[in-house]
Scaffold this motif. Structure first.
Motif, PDB file in Angstrom:
ATOM      1  N   GLU A 146       0.805  -1.214   0.000  1.00 40.14           N
ATOM      2  CA  GLU A 146       0.000   0.000   0.000  1.00 40.14           C
ATOM      3  C   GLU A 146       0.843   1.272   0.000  1.00 40.14           C
ATOM      4  N   ARG A 147       2.168   1.140   0.106  1.00 44.63           N
ATOM      5  CA  ARG A 147       3.032   2.314   0.115  1.00 44.63           C
ATOM      6  C   ARG A 147       3.420   2.697  -1.309  1.00 44.63           C
ATOM      7  N   PRO A 148       3.363   3.985  -1.648  1.00 40.30           N
ATOM      8  CA  PRO A 148       3.738   4.407  -3.003  1.00 40.30           C
ATOM      9  C   PRO A 148       5.234   4.237  -3.246  1.00 40.30           C
ATOM     10  N   MET A 149       5.573   3.670  -4.389  1.00 38.33           N
ATOM     11  CA  MET A 149       6.979   3.510  -4.762  1.00 38.33           C
ATOM     12  C   MET A 149       7.116   3.557  -6.274  1.00 38.33           C
ATOM     13  N   VAL A 171      12.025   6.057  -5.583  1.00 36.61           N
ATOM     14  CA  VAL A 171      11.489   6.941  -4.553  1.00 36.61           C
ATOM     15  C   VAL A 171      10.305   6.235  -3.908  1.00 36.61           C
ATOM     16  N   CYS A 172      10.177   6.367  -2.592  1.00 32.97           N
ATOM     17  CA  CYS A 172       9.114   5.661  -1.900  1.00 32.97           C
ATOM     18  C   CYS A 172       8.845   6.287  -0.536  1.00 32.97           C
ATOM     19  N   GLU A 173       7.707   5.941   0.001  1.00 29.69           N
ATOM     20  CA  GLU A 173       7.397   6.253   1.387  1.00 29.69           C
ATOM     21  C   GLU A 173       7.385   4.917   2.118  1.00 29.69           C
ATOM     22  N   ILE A 174       8.465   4.633   2.830  1.00 26.93           N
ATOM     23  CA  ILE A 174       8.587   3.314   3.450  1.00 26.93           C
ATOM     24  C   ILE A 174       7.626   3.169   4.614  1.00 26.93           C
ATOM     25  N   ALA A 184       8.564  14.582  -9.071  1.00 25.35           N
ATOM     26  CA  ALA A 184       7.186  14.663  -9.545  1.00 25.35           C
ATOM     27  C   ALA A 184       6.337  13.557  -8.923  1.00 25.35           C
ATOM     28  N   PHE A 185       6.897  12.358  -8.822  1.00 26.70           N
ATOM     29  CA  PHE A 185       6.162  11.247  -8.214  1.00 26.70           C
ATOM     30  C   PHE A 185       5.901  11.521  -6.740  1.00 26.70           C
ATOM     31  N   ALA A 186       6.918  12.016  -6.024  1.00 26.57           N
ATOM     32  CA  ALA A 186       6.759  12.317  -4.602  1.00 26.57           C
ATOM     33  C   ALA A 186       5.706  13.405  -4.402  1.00 26.57           C
ATOM     34  N   HIS A 187       5.724  14.423  -5.266  1.00 26.08           N
ATOM     35  CA  HIS A 187       4.736  15.509  -5.182  1.00 26.08           C
ATOM     36  C   HIS A 187       3.321  14.975  -5.357  1.00 26.08           C
TER      37      HIS A 187
END
Length: 217
Positions: free
Chosen positions: A19-22, A39-42, A75-78
């Protein structure tokens, strides 16, 4: 700190929380991969930080490849709602810090990698230290000596979690929940329970230290 082979990378991605964006991307030149970005939100963190990584082969550096990768990661993180983006920059690549600064990043903290020769290490200064602690009621065991199962794994996790929350800058990285941590780290091939030691006081794990195994190829 240790080497990875192709299977290590595949295993690491497979263990990542679904479920975490990567985002993982590669740059190719004539069919050859010359750059990589991730890039990810661990884990949940109060700073809303995402973590990024950029690797470019030496012969393709200083051509704007890294900058383009960073722009795609940003851009992905934004779009993922990140409030800030953090990268690790290694001093063994002197130009990397200058490049990061040129892209608007500023240093926040320093990490240190220290090395010893296990075969030539002098244990003399530590003689008697363990015995003194044992005299104070502490026990020292490896995870392999403790009962296998969730109770042991959760007690280990809770100690690591408490320690990491007290570590400066960890508020940017957050910490995985127990289920994620167990899947990502405790079930990883490089975790050797014979080389993962815990300190126990009054029946509770109060300290941990781990020796991870790197790939052999």
């Amino acid at each position: 700190a240790f080497t990875w082979n192709a299977q290590d990378v595949a295993n690491n991605v497979a263990r990542f929380p679904e479920e975490r964006p990567m985002l993982r991307l590669v740059v190719e030149d004539a069919g050859e991969v010359v750059g990589y970005g991730r890039v990810c939100e661990i884990a949940p963190n109060p700073r809303g930080a995402f973590q990024g990584e950029v690797v470019v082969r030496p012969e393709h550096q200083r051509k704007g490849v890294g900058r383009e990768i960073v722009s795609l990661l940003e851009a992905f993180a934004h779009d993922g709602g990140a409030k800030c983006l953090a990268f690790m920059v290694y001093e063994r690549w002197p130009y990397a810090l200058d490049a990061a600064k040129a892209m608007g990043y500023s240093p926040r903290t320093c990490y240190y990698q220290m090395f010893i020769d296990p075969q030539g290490f002098d244990c003399g200064p530590f003689a008697g230290f363990t015995e003194r602690l044992m005299g104070q009621g502490y026990e020292f065991k490896s995870l392999s000596e403790l009962p296998t199962g969730e109770a042991t794994d959760r007690a280990y996790y809770e100690t690591v979690d408490a320690s990491d929350r007290d570590t400066p800058y960890m508020e940017f990285f957050g910490w995985p929940r127990y289920d994620d941590y167990r899947r990502m780290f405790m079930n990883a091939q490089r975790l050797d329970r014979n080389g993962t030691f815990v300190a126990i006081k009054d029946g509770k794990i109060v300290g941990v230290t781990t020796v991870n195994k790197g790939s052999t190829d």
